[in-house]
Design a protein around this motif. Sequence first.
Motif, PDB file in Angstrom:
ATOM      1  N   ALA A 281      11.214   1.411  10.328  1.00 24.26           N
ATOM      2  CA  ALA A 281      11.370   2.859   9.899  1.00 24.26           C
ATOM      3  C   ALA A 281      10.904   3.478   8.599  1.00 24.26           C
ATOM      4  O   ALA A 281      10.177   4.606   8.627  1.00 24.26           O
ATOM      5  CB  ALA A 281      13.046   3.134   9.562  1.00 24.26           C
ATOM      6  N   ALA A 282      10.419   2.659   7.755  1.00 29.81           N
ATOM      7  CA  ALA A 282       9.643   2.982   6.371  1.00 29.81           C
ATOM      8  C   ALA A 282       8.297   3.456   6.696  1.00 29.81           C
ATOM      9  O   ALA A 282       7.609   4.336   6.207  1.00 29.81           O
ATOM     10  CB  ALA A 282       9.916   2.095   5.335  1.00 29.81           C
TER      11      ALA A 282
ATOM     12  N   ASP B 107       3.819   6.787   7.676  1.00 33.76           N
ATOM     13  CA  ASP B 107       2.589   7.226   8.708  1.00 33.76           C
ATOM     14  C   ASP B 107       2.576   8.714   8.778  1.00 33.76           C
ATOM     15  O   ASP B 107       1.458   9.215   9.123  1.00 33.76           O
ATOM     16  CB  ASP B 107       2.781   6.284   9.659  1.00 33.76           C
ATOM     17  N   LEU B 108       3.822   9.424   8.955  1.00 37.01           N
ATOM     18  CA  LEU B 108       3.977  10.593   9.383  1.00 37.01           C
ATOM     19  C   LEU B 108       3.375  11.463   7.993  1.00 37.01           C
ATOM     20  O   LEU B 108       2.916  12.636   8.306  1.00 37.01           O
ATOM     21  CB  LEU B 108       5.095  11.096   9.590  1.00 37.01           C
TER      22      LEU B 108
ATOM     23  N   HIS C 210       0.899  -1.039  -0.027  1.00 38.20           N
ATOM     24  CA  HIS C 210       0.144  -0.144   0.043  1.00 38.20           C
ATOM     25  C   HIS C 210       0.978   1.272  -0.151  1.00 38.20           C
ATOM     26  O   HIS C 210       0.640   2.277  -0.812  1.00 38.20           O
ATOM     27  CB  HIS C 210      -0.884   0.023   1.297  1.00 38.20           C
ATOM     28  N   HIS C 211       1.723   1.354   0.854  1.00 36.27           N
ATOM     29  CA  HIS C 211       2.769   2.432   0.857  1.00 36.27           C
ATOM     30  C   HIS C 211       3.704   2.465  -0.289  1.00 36.27           C
ATOM     31  O   HIS C 211       3.905   3.745  -0.706  1.00 36.27           O
ATOM     32  CB  HIS C 211       3.639   2.447   2.165  1.00 36.27           C
ATOM     33  N   ARG C 212       4.097   1.613  -0.890  1.00 37.77           N
ATOM     34  CA  ARG C 212       4.951   1.337  -2.181  1.00 37.77           C
ATOM     35  C   ARG C 212       4.055   2.177  -3.121  1.00 37.77           C
ATOM     36  O   ARG C 212       4.679   2.903  -3.895  1.00 37.77           O
ATOM     37  CB  ARG C 212       5.207  -0.008  -2.357  1.00 37.77           C
TER      38      ARG C 212
ATOM     39  N   ALA D 252      15.147  10.468   2.243  1.00 35.22           N
ATOM     40  CA  ALA D 252      16.161  11.221   3.404  1.00 35.22           C
ATOM     41  C   ALA D 252      15.687  11.095   4.861  1.00 35.22           C
ATOM     42  O   ALA D 252      16.285  10.722   5.678  1.00 35.22           O
ATOM     43  CB  ALA D 252      16.314  12.659   2.897  1.00 35.22           C
ATOM     44  N   ALA D 253      14.262  11.312   4.915  1.00 34.89           N
ATOM     45  CA  ALA D 253      13.673  11.180   6.220  1.00 34.89           C
ATOM     46  C   ALA D 253      14.001   9.677   6.842  1.00 34.89           C
ATOM     47  O   ALA D 253      14.060   9.481   8.215  1.00 34.89           O
ATOM     48  CB  ALA D 253      12.169  11.512   6.154  1.00 34.89           C
TER      49      ALA D 253
END
Length: 70
Positions: free
Chosen positions: A61-62, A67-68, A16-18, A34-35
């Motif tokens: 971390a991803a 999520d942010l 989903h995030h991809r 970078a984040a």
Amino acid sequence: MPTDAVGRFLAALDPHHREIFTSRPREDQERLVAAWERELASDDELDTLDELSPPAAEAEAARRVMDLES
């Protein structure tokens, strides 16, 4: 396994995030990567996880970075 940061980030994302990530402009993608790298470098909890499972630490971390953005 990808060796560039963008490829590693993509590999760490859930499907989903991809999809969300790849639909963004390149500038946004670079900012997110970078984040993600900062998150990996600065979080002590992820350091411990990285010793046990580097892919799990990268995925966590991803997830946090994406999520942010939500």
